[in-house]
Scaffold this active site. Structure first.
Site, PDB file in Angstrom:
ATOM      1  N   ASP A   1      18.663  37.962 -10.932  1.00  0.00           N
ATOM      2  CA  ASP A   1      17.816  36.793 -10.698  1.00  0.00           C
ATOM      3  C   ASP A   1      17.545  36.063 -12.002  1.00  0.00           C
ATOM      4  O   ASP A   1      17.396  36.686 -13.055  1.00  0.00           O
ATOM      5  CB  ASP A   1      16.472  37.214 -10.083  1.00  0.00           C
ATOM      6  CG  ASP A   1      16.636  37.680  -8.650  1.00  0.00           C
ATOM      7  OD1 ASP A   1      17.473  37.119  -7.931  1.00  0.00           O
ATOM      8  OD2 ASP A   1      15.917  38.618  -8.255  1.00  0.00           O
TER       9      ASP A   1
ATOM     10  N   ARG B   1      28.622  43.445  -4.099  1.00  0.00           N
ATOM     11  CA  ARG B   1      27.360  43.258  -3.393  1.00  0.00           C
ATOM     12  C   ARG B   1      27.612  42.662  -2.013  1.00  0.00           C
ATOM     13  O   ARG B   1      28.305  41.670  -1.871  1.00  0.00           O
ATOM     14  CB  ARG B   1      26.439  42.334  -4.180  1.00  0.00           C
ATOM     15  CG  ARG B   1      25.192  42.027  -3.380  1.00  0.00           C
ATOM     16  CD  ARG B   1      24.104  41.388  -4.149  1.00  0.00           C
ATOM     17  NE  ARG B   1      23.061  40.988  -3.223  1.00  0.00           N
ATOM     18  CZ  ARG B   1      21.993  40.321  -3.575  1.00  0.00           C
ATOM     19  NH1 ARG B   1      21.805  40.000  -4.828  1.00  0.00           N
ATOM     20  NH2 ARG B   1      21.087  39.982  -2.682  1.00  0.00           N
TER      21      ARG B   1
ATOM     22  N   ARG C   1      20.505  46.838  -2.361  1.00  0.00           N
ATOM     23  CA  ARG C   1      21.595  46.123  -2.997  1.00  0.00           C
ATOM     24  C   ARG C   1      22.164  46.890  -4.183  1.00  0.00           C
ATOM     25  O   ARG C   1      21.432  47.569  -4.899  1.00  0.00           O
ATOM     26  CB  ARG C   1      21.180  44.721  -3.440  1.00  0.00           C
ATOM     27  CG  ARG C   1      20.132  44.613  -4.519  1.00  0.00           C
ATOM     28  CD  ARG C   1      18.710  44.664  -4.012  1.00  0.00           C
ATOM     29  NE  ARG C   1      18.405  43.749  -2.946  1.00  0.00           N
ATOM     30  CZ  ARG C   1      18.053  42.489  -3.118  1.00  0.00           C
ATOM     31  NH1 ARG C   1      17.978  41.999  -4.317  1.00  0.00           N
ATOM     32  NH2 ARG C   1      17.752  41.736  -2.111  1.00  0.00           N
TER      33      ARG C   1
ATOM     34  N   ASP D   1      21.341  43.073  -8.008  1.00  0.00           N
ATOM     35  CA  ASP D   1      20.698  41.772  -7.783  1.00  0.00           C
ATOM     36  C   ASP D   1      20.412  41.188  -9.164  1.00  0.00           C
ATOM     37  O   ASP D   1      19.797  41.848  -9.994  1.00  0.00           O
ATOM     38  CB  ASP D   1      19.392  41.970  -7.009  1.00  0.00           C
ATOM     39  CG  ASP D   1      18.686  40.648  -6.728  1.00  0.00           C
ATOM     40  OD1 ASP D   1      19.375  39.624  -6.527  1.00  0.00           O
ATOM     41  OD2 ASP D   1      17.445  40.643  -6.706  1.00  0.00           O
TER      42      ASP D   1
HETATM   43  P1  ADP Z   1      16.672  37.890  -3.515  1.00  0.00           P
HETATM   44  O1  ADP Z   1      17.003  37.844  -4.980  1.00  0.00           O
HETATM   45  O2  ADP Z   1      15.471  37.057  -3.144  1.00  0.00           O
HETATM   46  O3  ADP Z   1      16.560  39.269  -2.997  1.00  0.00           O
HETATM   47  P2  ADP Z   1      19.325  36.803  -3.143  1.00  0.00           P
HETATM   48  O4  ADP Z   1      19.736  37.427  -4.440  1.00  0.00           O
HETATM   49  O5  ADP Z   1      20.232  37.024  -1.973  1.00  0.00           O
HETATM   50  O6  ADP Z   1      17.880  37.253  -2.712  1.00  0.00           O
HETATM   51  O7  ADP Z   1      19.138  35.271  -3.425  1.00  0.00           O
HETATM   52  C1  ADP Z   1      18.996  34.374  -2.381  1.00  0.00           C
HETATM   53  C2  ADP Z   1      19.113  32.967  -2.937  1.00  0.00           C
HETATM   54  O8  ADP Z   1      18.024  32.689  -3.773  1.00  0.00           O
HETATM   55  C3  ADP Z   1      20.316  32.674  -3.815  1.00  0.00           C
HETATM   56  O9  ADP Z   1      21.452  32.361  -3.063  1.00  0.00           O
HETATM   57  C4  ADP Z   1      19.844  31.511  -4.671  1.00  0.00           C
HETATM   58  O10 ADP Z   1      20.367  30.270  -4.200  1.00  0.00           O
HETATM   59  C5  ADP Z   1      18.340  31.493  -4.446  1.00  0.00           C
HETATM   60  N1  ADP Z   1      17.546  31.418  -5.676  1.00  0.00           N
HETATM   61  C6  ADP Z   1      16.518  30.532  -5.859  1.00  0.00           C
HETATM   62  N2  ADP Z   1      15.975  30.675  -7.057  1.00  0.00           N
HETATM   63  C7  ADP Z   1      16.652  31.684  -7.689  1.00  0.00           C
HETATM   64  C8  ADP Z   1      16.525  32.294  -8.980  1.00  0.00           C
HETATM   65  N3  ADP Z   1      15.586  31.904  -9.859  1.00  0.00           N
HETATM   66  N4  ADP Z   1      17.395  33.290  -9.294  1.00  0.00           N
HETATM   67  C9  ADP Z   1      18.340  33.691  -8.405  1.00  0.00           C
HETATM   68  N5  ADP Z   1      18.513  33.170  -7.155  1.00  0.00           N
HETATM   69  C10 ADP Z   1      17.677  32.165  -6.802  1.00  0.00           C
HETATM   70 MG    MG Z   2      18.728  37.580  -6.248  1.00  0.00          MG
END
Ligand code: ADP
Ligand code: MG
Length: 188
Positions: free
Chosen positions: A113, A98, A108, A111
């Protein structure tokens, strides 16, 4: 956000076992490969009560001009802290190549989350749990409901089945389940 009895604004080191729910999404080919490799890596890291939702094809969120996504959720039981979990998922994303771009919601390969960690509430600079936008995203809620139809969002205290009904039409991504057995094989 008001503090709620029995929850914490901080990440917990010794949380005890609870079920965590992660959302996976990919919109760069080969999408199925990225999803499967992430699932395998997560399963290898934490196989305890590991489950996988159906996989969905979804339209890009908020009408962004992007290719369609694959989305699914996984759940497993673990005692790790939120930060340890975040560190692990970032490593899996990096291993799958990524690229981190400045564009918010950019395309991406994968991803991952964190949606929920049991009933934990975490609000620290690097991590918000439940995920800050979980109540507005049908591509999170639909696969979540495959895993647990009775799940209650610990922040809003609402059933996810109620939250999904409230999503306005213009932010829906209309998830369609795809016919694949492979993504679910780790359920067995
Ligand atoms: P997005 O998922 O919003 O598209 P990213 O995967 O690049 O963006 O994540 C950006 C930042 O979001 C991560 O570096 C992390 O520190 C933060 N973040 C905050 N809360 C969460 C969560 N619940 N899950 C994953 N990342 C998180
Ligand atoms: Mg993310």
């Amino acid at each position: 956000m008001p503090k709620t009895k029995g929850t914490s604004q901080k990440d917990k080191r010794d949380s005890g076992l609870r079920t965590v729910y992660l959302a996976l999404g990919s919109n760069i080919p080969p999408r199925k490969y990225y999803m499967l490799e992430s699932i395998k890596a997560l399963h290898k890291w934490n196989p305890d009560r590991f489950r996988v939702s159906k996989c969905y094809v979804t339209r890009p969120y908020m009408g962004l001009d992007q290719a369609a996504y694959f989305n699914c959720c996984v759940s497993f039981q673990t005692g790790v802290s939120g930060i340890e979990l975040l560190h692990t998922i970032k490593q899996i994303e990096d291993n799958l190549g990524r690229k981190r771009e400045a564009v918010k919601w950019g395309v991406r390969s994968i991803d991952i989350d964190i949606l929920f960690m049991g009933s934990d509430i975490i609000d620290i600079p690097d991590l918000t749990v439940p995920h800050y936008d979980v109540s507005n995203r049908d591509f999170f809620l639909m696969p979540m409901l495959d895993l647990d139809k009775t799940f209650v969002n610990p922040r809003t205290k609402m059933l996810l089945s109620e939250e999904i009904e409230k999503i306005p039409q213009n932010s829906r991504t209309y998830p369609k389940a795809i016919r694949t057995t492979k993504l679910c094989e780790l359920n067995n």
